[in-house]
Design an enzyme around this catalytic site. Structure first.
Site, PDB file in Angstrom:
ATOM      1  N   ASN A   1      17.795  70.652 -48.532  1.00  0.00           N
ATOM      2  CA  ASN A   1      17.842  69.793 -47.356  1.00  0.00           C
ATOM      3  C   ASN A   1      16.411  69.544 -46.907  1.00  0.00           C
ATOM      4  O   ASN A   1      15.790  70.396 -46.267  1.00  0.00           O
ATOM      5  CB  ASN A   1      18.647  70.483 -46.248  1.00  0.00           C
ATOM      6  CG  ASN A   1      18.877  69.578 -45.044  1.00  0.00           C
ATOM      7  OD1 ASN A   1      18.126  68.632 -44.815  1.00  0.00           O
ATOM      8  ND2 ASN A   1      19.918  69.868 -44.274  1.00  0.00           N
ATOM      9  N   SER A   2      15.888  68.397 -47.249  1.00  0.00           N
ATOM     10  CA  SER A   2      14.481  68.102 -46.965  1.00  0.00           C
ATOM     11  C   SER A   2      14.197  68.007 -45.469  1.00  0.00           C
ATOM     12  O   SER A   2      13.046  68.171 -45.043  1.00  0.00           O
ATOM     13  CB  SER A   2      14.061  66.808 -47.665  1.00  0.00           C
ATOM     14  OG  SER A   2      14.857  65.731 -47.220  1.00  0.00           O
TER      15      SER A   2
ATOM     16  N   LEU B   1      13.828  56.157 -50.264  1.00  0.00           N
ATOM     17  CA  LEU B   1      14.419  54.908 -50.727  1.00  0.00           C
ATOM     18  C   LEU B   1      15.898  54.835 -50.360  1.00  0.00           C
ATOM     19  O   LEU B   1      16.685  55.699 -50.733  1.00  0.00           O
ATOM     20  CB  LEU B   1      14.252  54.772 -52.247  1.00  0.00           C
ATOM     21  CG  LEU B   1      12.914  54.192 -52.744  1.00  0.00           C
ATOM     22  CD1 LEU B   1      11.726  54.972 -52.202  1.00  0.00           C
ATOM     23  CD2 LEU B   1      12.878  54.148 -54.255  1.00  0.00           C
TER      24      LEU B   1
ATOM     25  N   GLU C   1      19.430  52.902 -58.314  1.00  0.00           N
ATOM     26  CA  GLU C   1      20.747  52.279 -58.382  1.00  0.00           C
ATOM     27  C   GLU C   1      20.996  51.402 -57.163  1.00  0.00           C
ATOM     28  O   GLU C   1      21.520  50.292 -57.261  1.00  0.00           O
ATOM     29  CB  GLU C   1      21.821  53.369 -58.476  1.00  0.00           C
ATOM     30  CG  GLU C   1      23.222  52.860 -58.645  1.00  0.00           C
ATOM     31  CD  GLU C   1      24.232  54.009 -58.733  1.00  0.00           C
ATOM     32  OE1 GLU C   1      24.400  54.696 -57.714  1.00  0.00           O
ATOM     33  OE2 GLU C   1      24.817  54.213 -59.802  1.00  0.00           O
TER      34      GLU C   1
ATOM     35  N   ASP D   1      20.321  57.141 -45.746  1.00  0.00           N
ATOM     36  CA  ASP D   1      21.517  56.927 -44.935  1.00  0.00           C
ATOM     37  C   ASP D   1      21.108  56.309 -43.602  1.00  0.00           C
ATOM     38  O   ASP D   1      20.260  56.861 -42.896  1.00  0.00           O
ATOM     39  CB  ASP D   1      22.202  58.288 -44.689  1.00  0.00           C
ATOM     40  CG  ASP D   1      23.584  58.145 -44.074  1.00  0.00           C
ATOM     41  OD1 ASP D   1      23.851  57.112 -43.415  1.00  0.00           O
ATOM     42  OD2 ASP D   1      24.396  59.066 -44.239  1.00  0.00           O
TER      43      ASP D   1
ATOM     44  N   LEU E   1      20.457  66.529 -51.602  1.00  0.00           N
ATOM     45  CA  LEU E   1      21.363  67.457 -50.919  1.00  0.00           C
ATOM     46  C   LEU E   1      22.716  67.591 -51.615  1.00  0.00           C
ATOM     47  O   LEU E   1      23.336  68.652 -51.596  1.00  0.00           O
ATOM     48  CB  LEU E   1      21.562  66.995 -49.471  1.00  0.00           C
ATOM     49  CG  LEU E   1      22.413  67.873 -48.554  1.00  0.00           C
ATOM     50  CD1 LEU E   1      21.850  69.298 -48.485  1.00  0.00           C
ATOM     51  CD2 LEU E   1      22.473  67.271 -47.163  1.00  0.00           C
TER      52      LEU E   1
END
Length: 245
Positions: free
Chosen positions: A123-124, A143, A222, A146, A91
């Protein structure tokens, strides 16, 4: 002139984009309106621009990394499954641009490789049906999403009973959803949502050990690498799409 020379956003040695020039907020509000193009239907997805050397129409996207961040998982999966087309969905505009530039540089530096990956800014939570046909996908990855800690914001979580209906639509029977987080409460939430859904069942320990994608959940991103450096704990839930009983 060496690739990257004269362009401060590129590493002079590798030609890859420098991440610090593409930093953005850790997360975006998935319920807010954003302005970016969205295909009207899966038939309108522009494969030629995303996969210029694989755009003969014979293959479709089979893996989707939802909230792909800086693209670490996509890069790792590309080599592990070189014959599979996959896409990252992100996004944040700056982060999406970084992944685009990273893929372009990797293709240039490694001819014939990384042609099977791409990224879209979207926006999935709203547009999964615009990108994927029924039973098109074989793997979906979520993964370190939020956590949206506040209860009033749980509706923003990317794993929820309602959204699992859409993911089940896009996944083929036998397709797999991979989730991982370093937030225990979110891990329990995602596992509970999947466990309670009639179209998903958990993989056995033997299946988890045999699946090469599972090994990437904690190492390829990351966020995962940061958790490992800090000796943090992760909570994963990996479930298979099953037929209606």
């Amino acid at each position: 002139m060496l690739e990257g020379e004269g362009n401060p956003t590129l590493n002079k040695k590798t030609g890859l984009p420098r991440k610090r020039f593409y930093r953005a907020r850790a997360h975006s509000n998935p319920l807010s309106d954003s302005h970016f193009p969205v295909p009207i239907s899966p038939a309108q997805v522009d494969y030629a621009s995303h996969y210029p050397k694989l755009s003969d129409g014979s293959k479709k996207i089979e893996f989707a990394d939802i909230g792909c961040g800086f693209g670490g998982l996509l890069i790792a999966l590309s080599s592990l499954f070189p014959d599979t087309i996959m896409v990252g969905m992100e996004l944040r505009d700056k982060v999406t641009e970084y992944v685009k530039e990273r893929i372009v540089a990797l293709r240039a530096n490694n001819p014939g490789q990384y042609e099977n990956i791409s990224v879209v800014r979207t926006n999935s939570m709203k547009y999964i049906p615009n990108y994927f046909e029924k039973a098109q996908l074989k793997k979906m990855f979520f993964l370190f999403p939020d956590p949206h800690f506040k209860e009033k914001n749980h509706r923003r979580r990317v794993i929820s009973p309602h959204l699992l209906d859409e993911y089940a639509y896009a996944l083929a029977v036998g397709g797999i959803i991979y989730t991982i987080t370093d937030v225990e409460e979110l891990g329990e939430w995602m596992k509970s949502c999947l466990e309670d859904h009639p179209l998903f069942e958990a993989l056995s320990n033997e299946e988890l050990e045999a699946d090469p994608a599972v090994k990437l959940l904690t190492t390829a991103t990351e966020e995962g690498q940061k958790v490992a450096r800090n000796d943090g704990q992760t909570f994963q839930a990996v479930y298979r799409r099953i037929a209606m009983r």
